[in-house]
Design an enzyme around this catalytic site. Structure first.
Site, PDB file in Angstrom:
ATOM      1  CG  ASP A  75      -1.678  -1.273   1.435  1.00 40.38           C
ATOM      2  OD1 ASP A  75      -2.129  -1.868   0.446  1.00 40.38           O
ATOM      3  OD2 ASP A  75      -1.821  -1.698   2.606  1.00 40.38           O
ATOM      4  CD  GLU A 282      -9.182  -1.931  -0.939  1.00 39.53           C
ATOM      5  OE1 GLU A 282      -9.717  -1.970   0.179  1.00 39.53           O
ATOM      6  OE2 GLU A 282      -8.410  -2.793  -1.353  1.00 39.53           O
TER       7      GLU A 282
END
Length: 383
Positions: A75, A282
């Site tokens: 991420d 997301e």
């Protein structure tokens, strides 16, 4: 951070022109990995093998290798502060928790910052910048963070479930871009869901983008307060959209109420909830290029990074296409940043862990644009 975890995708054989491979390794390992780390000599040998005909830097046909191999990272949120590149990733580790649809096995407990002075140079891993043990309101799961700077201070924004198992967004402060960061005693007032991303506009006003469905809990806030029950739109109704809000001058609170950032199709209609190849899941990220704002995000269970464009930061955005096709491992999460006059895509995959979806590694590759400002899709593998 995706929250449904399916078996490893079978990637198709696709070949596009390669971006320059970037990799560097830290000499001192703090965590013990389940696979041996590649040395710089190994990487050089792999490049030599490639030059004589083999496509890819590993058995997956990767165009890039992990930036660090002493820990697992995921991420990535990339920023340039004081002419240096800093990457703020999640820190994956083996928690010993069985995989499930809630993502309990993504049980990350701290953040480590990566930095580099030049592309292709040494990547430094700076150790623990913030730990869950330091956060007074912490429950569990420190997922994808981001960072910003203002007036000589650095701010780390992080999603973390509170003691009621509800995702909130916390803020921690440091005098250094690599920390250590000191968390505020409470989460940001009015915050919910996860995947915070902070964008500084040309006037240096900062905006917080956030949200994620499924395990990200956005679908439990449709009535304005948290519900134990999921509330998804019908497949033919407009999809749940990412949220955005201006940050206050103190960088610690919201200036107003979060609003939906609308993503439209080519006919000007909102992307539908059932449009799994294009709807928001997301990992919202915003960057600006040649006067246009780009909202990129993950489609979740279809495993793509896609993007939309707008002339206005708060939208609406018009869907344009794919940034990154599926990678090894279930999740796909990214950032985009300019560094030393070139644009780069930061992403992760699970090649280092041989496909274990909760043990990922951050990579980077040069990102290119077409003359009309659209993004040239990047594929991370030769095969």
């Amino acid at each position: 951070m995706h929250t449904r975890y399916l078996p490893l995708l079978a990637l198709g054989a696709v070949m596009l022109s390669a971006c320059t491979e970037q990799v560097s390794h830290k000499e001192e390992a703090r965590d013990t990995l389940q696979v041996p780390a590649k040395s710089n000599a190994d990487a050089a040998q792999q490049r030599e093998v490639k030059q004589v005909g083999q496509k890819g830097l590993d058995e997956y046909g990767s165009k890039s290798l992990p930036l660090v191999t002493n820990i697992y990272t995921a991420d990535p949120s990339a920023h340039v502060f004081e002419d240096k590149l800093y990457i703020y990733p999640s820190h994956d580790y083996e928690a010993g928790i069985p995989q499930n649809d809630n993502g309990d096995h993504f049980a990350m407990r701290d953040y480590h910052v990566l930095s580099m002075a030049e592309v292709g140079g040494k990547v430094k891993e700076h150790g623990v910048a913030l730990s869950v043990d330091q956060v007074p309101w912490a429950g569990r799961q420190m997922w994808a963070p981001d960072a910003a700077t203002k007036d000589g201070q650095y701010y780390l924004y992080f999603p973390l479930k509170d003691k009621q198992d509800i995702f909130r967004i916390g803020v921690a402060i440091s005098d250094s871009p690599v920390g250590p960061f000191v968390p505020e005693p409470e989460p940001m007032a009015g915050s919910f869901s996860m995947d915070p991303a902070v964008f500084a506009d040309d006037d240096q006003q900062h905006y917080l983008f956030f949200g994620g469905i499924w395990g990200g809990q956005l679908q439990r806030w449709t009535k304005g307060e948290y519900s134990q029950q999921d509330d998804y739109p019908a497949d033919d109704a407009p999809a749940l959209m990412p949220k955005a809000v201006k940050l206050s001058d103190d960088m610690l609170s919201m200036d107003g109420e979060p609003q939906d950032i609308m993503i439209l199709d080519e006919s000007g209609q909102p992307i539908k909830q059932g449009d799994l190849d294009r709807r928001f899941f997301e990992a919202a990220w915003v960057h600006k290029y040649q006067g246009n704002y780009y909202l990129s995000y993950s489609t979740g269970d279809t495993h793509k990074i896609v993007y939309a464009m707008s002339e206005n930061l708060m939208g609406p955005y018009t869907f344009k296409g794919v940034v990154l096709d599926p990678v090894v491992g279930w999740t796909n999460h990214h950032s985009i940043a300019e560094f030393q006059d070139k644009w780069y895509l930061f992403y992760h995959d699970s090649t280092l862990s041989k496909g274990q979806t909760h043990l990922r590694s951050v990579k980077m590759a040069q990102l290119k644009y077409n003359d009309d400002g659209t993004i040239v899709p990047y594929q991370a593998y030769y095969k």
